[in-house]
Design an enzyme around this catalytic site. Structure first.
Site, PDB file in Angstrom:
ATOM      1  N   TRP A 193       0.969  -1.317  -0.096  1.00 58.44           N
ATOM      2  CA  TRP A 193      -0.079  -0.059  -0.076  1.00 58.44           C
ATOM      3  C   TRP A 193       0.705   1.288  -0.143  1.00 58.44           C
ATOM      4  O   TRP A 193       0.589   2.414  -0.550  1.00 58.44           O
ATOM      5  CB  TRP A 193      -0.918   0.014   1.280  1.00 58.44           C
ATOM      6  CG  TRP A 193      -1.659  -1.178   1.106  1.00 58.44           C
ATOM      7  CD1 TRP A 193      -1.722  -2.392   2.252  1.00 58.44           C
ATOM      8  CD2 TRP A 193      -2.861  -1.460   0.003  1.00 58.44           C
ATOM      9  NE1 TRP A 193      -2.738  -3.287   1.721  1.00 58.44           N
ATOM     10  CE2 TRP A 193      -3.315  -2.905   0.693  1.00 58.44           C
ATOM     11  CE3 TRP A 193      -3.256  -1.177  -0.857  1.00 58.44           C
ATOM     12  CZ2 TRP A 193      -4.183  -3.533  -0.173  1.00 58.44           C
ATOM     13  CZ3 TRP A 193      -4.082  -1.787  -1.816  1.00 58.44           C
ATOM     14  CH2 TRP A 193      -4.485  -2.981  -1.343  1.00 58.44           C
ATOM     15  N   ASP A 198      -1.113   7.126   6.310  1.00 53.55           N
ATOM     16  CA  ASP A 198      -2.377   6.051   6.079  1.00 53.55           C
ATOM     17  C   ASP A 198      -2.204   5.107   7.094  1.00 53.55           C
ATOM     18  O   ASP A 198      -1.338   4.526   7.407  1.00 53.55           O
ATOM     19  CB  ASP A 198      -1.874   5.358   4.785  1.00 53.55           C
ATOM     20  CG  ASP A 198      -3.031   4.132   4.603  1.00 53.55           C
ATOM     21  OD1 ASP A 198      -3.840   4.058   5.275  1.00 53.55           O
ATOM     22  OD2 ASP A 198      -2.604   3.364   3.516  1.00 53.55           O
ATOM     23  N   LYS A 218     -11.231  -1.561   8.269  1.00 55.37           N
ATOM     24  CA  LYS A 218     -10.204  -2.269   9.324  1.00 55.37           C
ATOM     25  C   LYS A 218     -10.568  -2.089  10.676  1.00 55.37           C
ATOM     26  O   LYS A 218     -10.588  -3.202  11.342  1.00 55.37           O
ATOM     27  CB  LYS A 218      -8.944  -1.810   8.925  1.00 55.37           C
ATOM     28  CG  LYS A 218      -8.438  -1.644   7.451  1.00 55.37           C
ATOM     29  CD  LYS A 218      -8.246  -3.222   6.940  1.00 55.37           C
ATOM     30  CE  LYS A 218      -7.510  -3.255   5.622  1.00 55.37           C
ATOM     31  NZ  LYS A 218      -7.353  -4.443   4.923  1.00 55.37           N
TER      32      LYS A 218
END
Length: 357
Positions: free
Chosen positions: A99, A166, A190
């Site tokens: 990511w 992030d 999440k």
């Protein structure tokens, strides 16, 4: 057989959060209409956004000068929106996983990008150390928790530049010094809500400096000025986030979430290190994620991997523990809603399998 949810995302949520959200889908606050069918402009819904923003500010002690906004598109859209809004000439990225690499790739469309460090050569099994960030960059971007590889940065770096993070998979799991960041973003599926909403905490005076025209929907100022209501927000995921924020506050806030995360991780990592069949995948103990615990069979027991998966999932109800294809093995995701009962059940499962071999 009881099921224990270790999915990496969409992931476990507190049962009361799910039930309360389901009730509002049937009848929103007793008005005789469903949450899914009322107008987001109606007087009934605005308090949801207002309370969610207020709770976020309280739980994370967000300073004045920041706005919390709720958007669609997931963290993957933020990979583009961040450089669109913040990259003036050059940005720095710490490459700690898939990511982080994807975020860095998007940034190259808007200016120069410096990779300050990477652990790619060892399949991201550690967080790079000893790197230095150039002082002439507009920001340093970090990914605090790497869901696939099981590494985590559990500190707020002190650097001569502003940071952007992030925090998708460890958001609200620990206290954060928000003042060190120009932006923090997280896909909700999440650790905050169901899939469909993204939270962004943004420093208002850092906006409007990028030397480019920004499309209306990709400009953070559009959403900060309109309180996340410029267009129709994802109403059900946003409401679910509100219920989860209420739950976190009722449990003792992010400080309590951090304490529970450490307790869960100590139990599971303790068994991984003790058990003769398994080993952890992260090479530095201090880099082990408290959210996503990754482990594999030791080389001499590799042939038992599928047998353990079948036993754990089909016979002991360990849902979602198969590791990502990039790592293999197993992954126990232990987000805020994961219970001590759940991790103890996993440990018992590992011990029972060991006793058979």
């Amino acid at each position: 057989m009881k099921q224990y949810n270790f999915n990496a995302g969409p992931s476990i949520l507190p049962r009361e959060v799910i039930e309360n959200t389901a009730k509002q889908i049937l009848d929103f606050n007793g008005i005789g209409l469903s949450l899914v069918e009322i107008s987001h402009r109606a007087k009934y819904f605005q308090p949801v956004v207002d309370e969610a923003e207020a709770l976020m500010k309280e739980l994370l002690q967000i300073p004045d000068g920041y706005k919390t906004i709720f958007l669609g598109g997931g963290a993957s859209l933020e990979f583009c929106m961040i450089p669109y809004n913040f990259l003036i000439k050059k940005a720095a990225y710490l490459n700690t996983g898939v990511w982080a690499k994807k975020a860095m790739k998007e940034a190259t469309l808007f200016g120069d990008v410096v990779e300050v460090a990477s652990s790619a050569e060892d399949n991201y099994t550690y967080i790079p150390k000893g790197w230095k960030c150039p002082e002439d960059v507009d920001y340093l971007h970090i990914t605090t928790n790497n869901t696939i590889y099981g590494t985590e940065i559990r500190e707020d770096f002190t650097l001569p530049v502003r940071m952007i993070a992030d925090m998708s998979s460890d958001f609200l799991s620990r206290p954060v010094d928000v003042s060190k960041y120009d932006a923090i973003y997280a896909g909700a599926q999440k650790n905050l809500s169901m899939a469909g909403v993204t939270v962004v905490i943004v420093k208002e005076d850092a906006l409007g400096k990028a030397p480019r025209e920004i499309p209306t929907m990709l400009d953070y100022r559009t959403h900060t000025k309109n309180g996340s209501m410029f267009n129709t927000p994802p109403v059900v995921p946003l409401y679910c986030a509100l219920e989860n924020l209420r739950w976190i506050k009722s449990q003792g806030g992010v400080e309590e979430m951090s304490k529970r995360a450490e307790q869960r991780a100590e139990i599971v990592y303790g068994e991984i290190d003790r058990n003769k069949l398994f080993r952890g995948t992260v090479t530095c103990a201090e880099d082990r994620s408290l959210m996503n615990i990754c482990f594999v069979m030791k080389d001499e027991y590799k042939e038992l991997e599928q047998e353990f998966l079948d036993f754990a999932i089909k016979e002991r109800g360990m849902v979602g523990i198969k590791g990502h294809r990039s790592v293999g093995g197993f992954r126990a995701s232990c987000y805020n809603a994961q219970t001590i009962e759940g991790v103890n059940a996993l440990v018992a499962c590992m011990k029972e399998f060991e006793s058979k071999h």
